[in-house]
Scaffold this active site. Structure first.
Site, PDB file in Angstrom:
ATOM      1  N   GLU A   1       3.328  43.092  43.128  1.00 11.14           N
ATOM      2  CA  GLU A   1       3.375  41.651  43.325  1.00 11.14           C
ATOM      3  C   GLU A   1       4.592  41.093  42.594  1.00 11.14           C
ATOM      4  O   GLU A   1       4.778  41.350  41.398  1.00 11.14           O
ATOM      5  CB  GLU A   1       2.099  40.995  42.795  1.00 11.14           C
ATOM      6  CG  GLU A   1       0.838  41.441  43.523  1.00 11.14           C
ATOM      7  CD  GLU A   1      -0.426  40.926  42.874  1.00 11.14           C
ATOM      8  OE1 GLU A   1      -1.365  40.574  43.605  1.00 11.14           O
ATOM      9  OE2 GLU A   1      -0.486  40.875  41.624  1.00 11.14           O
TER      10      GLU A   1
ATOM     11  N   HIS B   1       4.345  42.823  39.012  1.00  7.81           N
ATOM     12  CA  HIS B   1       3.030  43.364  38.666  1.00  7.81           C
ATOM     13  C   HIS B   1       2.677  44.599  39.489  1.00  7.81           C
ATOM     14  O   HIS B   1       2.393  44.500  40.687  1.00  7.81           O
ATOM     15  CB  HIS B   1       1.951  42.288  38.856  1.00  7.81           C
ATOM     16  CG  HIS B   1       0.575  42.774  38.545  1.00  7.81           C
ATOM     17  ND1 HIS B   1      -0.534  42.404  39.278  1.00  7.81           N
ATOM     18  CD2 HIS B   1       0.119  43.623  37.601  1.00  7.81           C
ATOM     19  CE1 HIS B   1      -1.599  42.993  38.792  1.00  7.81           C
ATOM     20  NE2 HIS B   1      -1.232  43.746  37.773  1.00  7.81           N
TER      21      HIS B   1
ATOM     22  N   ASN C   1      -5.949  40.415  42.197  1.00  9.41           N
ATOM     23  CA  ASN C   1      -7.058  40.116  41.287  1.00  9.41           C
ATOM     24  C   ASN C   1      -7.769  38.830  41.666  1.00  9.41           C
ATOM     25  O   ASN C   1      -8.946  38.636  41.342  1.00  9.41           O
ATOM     26  CB  ASN C   1      -6.550  40.037  39.844  1.00  9.41           C
ATOM     27  CG  ASN C   1      -6.290  41.416  39.272  1.00  9.41           C
ATOM     28  OD1 ASN C   1      -6.953  42.388  39.627  1.00  9.41           O
ATOM     29  ND2 ASN C   1      -5.317  41.521  38.391  1.00  9.41           N
TER      30      ASN C   1
ATOM     31  N   SER D   1      -0.864  41.169  34.354  1.00 11.20           N
ATOM     32  CA  SER D   1      -1.837  41.140  35.448  1.00 11.20           C
ATOM     33  C   SER D   1      -2.643  39.859  35.459  1.00 11.20           C
ATOM     34  O   SER D   1      -3.280  39.532  36.459  1.00 11.20           O
ATOM     35  CB  SER D   1      -2.792  42.331  35.330  1.00 11.20           C
ATOM     36  OG  SER D   1      -3.511  42.264  34.100  1.00 11.20           O
TER      37      SER D   1
END
Length: 513
Positions: free
Chosen positions: A162, A150, A200, A129
């Site tokens: 992702e 991910h 993120n 991540s």
């Protein structure tokens, strides 16, 4: 890289190795097996792979009890799960997904071992991540077959994955993962290998700007959360969200993204969460974070300060933003209070300004108003659940009481905040939109993929670029420019993606040729 000899992503012949049988690993194994792939489970902990299959079978049975699966599907999925005693048993897999500890050296060592066990055409996918896919692949004989895959926790419910190519990753590998993630029932999006990837990275705006508002003493914790829930539609306020995630998770991510981007001001953390981390007040998991929690994990409410309330004799409303003034005028009319039409207010009128990226003080001085009886009001965002009133440093208690009486006349709660460039919701949402624009500008992901990833991965009420189009790119640009001018902080500098589209009258979601 030569074309890999592997079945189509939709084929039942796909064999996946899954390394790491924790929560993430089990989640990935669940969706893969239910989609028809054979999954070989392995873990460095003795008995973990067998325990993972047992837990997954229990999950399948629960899904059957809820009518989500039939008995045949349960049996078929269970038959596709194969616990392995070690890495050598992964020979023959078409791809391997690692979901081990988030440690660069551990992942590099694992992939180096796998290189000696598996053919050169086997995809090595990392569920990292926060680590660089390029760094994980560095030093391998075949870095071109390493990519990020991910997922988000809980994997079966968070329908986004992702797919990240490192600098040396072959495009065909990412293409395969995109097809596989889609076949497994998720929205698969392509991303560049950059800190935070899409979700993120985009998520930095909400928490860091909320913390900045707390650092400036603009609002209390419960007021901040309530304003952003009620006026912008977020499911949780930033403090509630950090309490849920845990500061032992969220604060290191904030610091990591900030440092990986060489102290980019847009991602600057605040000292408060570092102090809370040191104190061990991590959130729900410690029963104390921004809020306190009982033994069942229920949040204990923090009582807001009761505000005096009375009706003004008349209201004078700024006309600097006619569209916003019209919205406030409707609320004044609904409360039955006379609205003055003179160029300047009478001596007893409550003066209301509608800032766009400005603070109430600047608006007050610019229009030559008496700051003692002037308040700013949030007029850009939804006022059906909560009204937000902003004072100047000189606003008197009587004016605050009149504003509370006026905007709370229909029973809708009123939050009073201290002077702030951009109030609360404007600056938070504009910051989120700006970061998403910069993700698009850097080519990390396509505009549509940014919005899909953020809505699915973060649960925002609307994708940030679509949100910017809804507000109007020029409106967002105005807010950011005023924020930057008033604060002198480069964290608010507008992205070129936003500036150019605002000037050309183009939507933020429009991709370039």
């Amino acid at each position: 890289m030569q074309a890999a000899i592997r079945p189509e992503a939709t084929s039942p012949e796909v064999v996946v190795g899954l390394i790491g049988c924790g929560v993430m690993g089990r989640g990935i194994a669940q969706i893969a097996a239910l989609a028809g792939a054979t999954v070989r489970l392995t873990d460095s902990r003795e008995g973990a792979a067998e325990a993972a299959k047992t837990e997954l079978m229990a999950t399948f049975r629960k899904l059957a009890e809820r009518g989500k699966l039939n008995a045949a599907a349960v049996d078929a999925a269970a038959a596709r799960l194969h616990p392995c005693k070690g890495l050598p048993e992964l020979a023959g897999c078409h791809m391997v997904v690692e979901a081990i500890v988030e440690d660069l050296n551990a992942k590099k060592a694992l992939f180096a071992t796998l290189e000696n066990l598996l053919g050169a055409d086997v995809i090595l996918a990392t569920n990292t991540s926060s680590l660089s896919v390029t760094a994980i692949a560095a030093g391998l004989k075949h870095p071109e077959r390493v990519a990020g895959f991910h997922f988000f926790n809980p994997v079966p419910l968070m329908k986004i994955v992702e797919c990240i190519g490192g600098l040396l990753t072959d495009d065909s590998v990412v293409d395969y993962l995109l097809a596989l993630g889609t076949h497994w029932g998720h929205v698969a999006v392509r991303a560049k290998d950059t800190p935070g990837f899409i979700v993120n990275h985009a998520g930095r705006g909400y928490g860091t700007e909320g913390l900045r508002l707390l650092a400036e003493n603009v609002a209390t914790v419960p007021a901040l959360d309530a304003i952003l829930r009620d006026t912008a539609g977020f499911r949780l306020g930033p403090c509630e969200l950090m309490d849920l995630t845990g500061l032992d998770v969220s604060h290191p991510v904030m610091e990591s993204i900030y440092q990986q981007y060489y102290e980019e001001p847009r991602f600057r953390p605040q000292g408060l969460t570092r102090q809370m981390l040191a104190a061990g007040t991590l959130g729900r998991k410690t029963s104390h974070g921004f809020y306190r929690y009982d033994a069942e994990g229920k949040k204990q409410p923090i009582p807001e300060k009761e505000q005096a309330s009375e009706m003004p004799s008349s209201v004078w409303l700024s006309r600097e933003s006619p569209e916003l003034a019209e919205r406030i005028a409707a609320l004044v009319a609904a409360a039955g209070v006379p609205l003055e039409s003179n160029e300047l207010p009478s001596p007893d009128a409550l003066c209301i300004v509608t800032p766009l990226g400005d603070d109430a003080t600047t608006c007050c001085v610019r229009e030559g108003l008496d700051a003692r009886r002037t308040v700013g009001v949030e007029a850009l965002f939804d006022a059906s659940k909560r009204r937000v009133v902003m004072t100047t440093p000189a606003t008197e208690a009587g004016a605050v009481a009149m504003a509370c009486g006026l905007f709370g006349a229909s029973g809708i709660p009123v939050s009073v905040v201290r002077d702030s460039a951009g109030l609360v919701t404007q600056r938070v949402v504009a910051h989120i939109i700006n970061i998403a624009c910069e993700i698009a500008q850097q080519g990390i992901a396509a505009p549509q993929d940014i919005d899909r990833a953020v809505t699915l991965g973060l649960g925002y009420p609307v994708g940030p670029l679509a949100w910017g189009d809804r507000l109007g790119p020029m409106m967002v640009l105005t807010i950011l420019k005023n924020l930057q001018e008033q604060t002198g902080d480069s964290r608010y500098r507008p992205s070129p993606w936003l500036q150019r589209r605002a000037l050309l009258g183009l939507p933020l979601l429009q991709q370039e040729i």
